[in-house]
Design a protein around this motif. Sequence first.
Motif: not given
Length: 382
Positions: A320-333
């Motif tokens: 239900r929050a794919q956009s945020l999850a995908s974006a946070m992936n790059h914050s993690a990196f």
Amino acid sequence: MQIVIAQFVLALGGLFLGTAEFAAMGLLPSIAETFEVNMPTAGHLVSLYAIGVVVGAPLLTVVTARMEKRKLLMGLAVLIVLGNAGSALAASFGQIGVARFVAGLPHGAYYGTAGLVAASLVAREKRTQAIGHVMLGLAAANVAGVPLVTWMGQVFGWRSAFGLVAAGGVLLFVLLPLVVPTRPADKDASPLSELSAFGSLQVWLTLATAAIGFGGMFAVYSYITPTLTEVTGISEAQVPWMLALWGLGMVVGNTLGGWLADKSLTGAILGFFGWTVVTLALFGAVAANVWLAGLALFLVGIGFALVPALQARLMDAAPRAQSLASAMNHSAFNLSNAIGAWTGGLAISAGLGWASTGYVGAALALAGLLIFAISLKLQGKD
């Protein structure tokens, strides 16, 4: 063919973002000289970009939850232009600091949104390959973009490098509406639904896997120039060629990793983490030999396959929050960048030598693998 062209344009944005991020590190001495600051102070520009990524990824994704995705990508292209044009035109160190922060804001949101759009254009069984195609832009930045703007910085001055990236942002803005189809936001999307991602234990564990596990690569990358010149014994002018080998490995990893992840996502993540542990340790062992060091860097680059694979896992962990999850992936990196540089620096400061970053990196990758194993153990219990 239309899908291929759309993926190519989406990858171009990744090329421009990756070039601006990594080339800035090589331009720091010239920037420091221009504004009459020391290198540690100039290094704050790298940190400001990273802070921009960490802030921008969740903030921009949440506030634009109901925005049509192509328009969102065009808006992010505008931020790429503003941040890099501002960097090129900065009249003081304070101004370029603000500009680098602005340049970092669209980073995570762009990669996350572009990956989602690319995945939406293909069948589900090919989605990780589609995300990998977008990430090829970041790999290409290390093969061609970074060497090009580094050369430009040396010949025409560092401002020309940021100016070229800004021009790339303009090109991206023009091409997006021509080749990328409109992708409406999920009708149920809202800032609140996007924020629901933070309530998932699997999201947090996957982000921790990326932030710590991928820090291994950055432990080596952050100190690659002095390692290659002091340990391997090559000249500074030859370093870009060694980095190009790393970039070629990233291209292979993206292509192969996306295909394998679509066959078995969990298996691909486990396998590539194991690969990364071994190849980083290998680099530490063979860094004194130029041929073996080059081969090791190529093999380490293949581990970049983890980026699209972990992004696909985050999409599954937060449906239900794919956009945020995908974006946070790059914050993690980007957080992994800081973790890798810090831990690698500790080993060097302790007198363990430049090549020790390979062993530090292997330890971080192993830690990421263990976190992922815990995530698998707890799956379905959050």
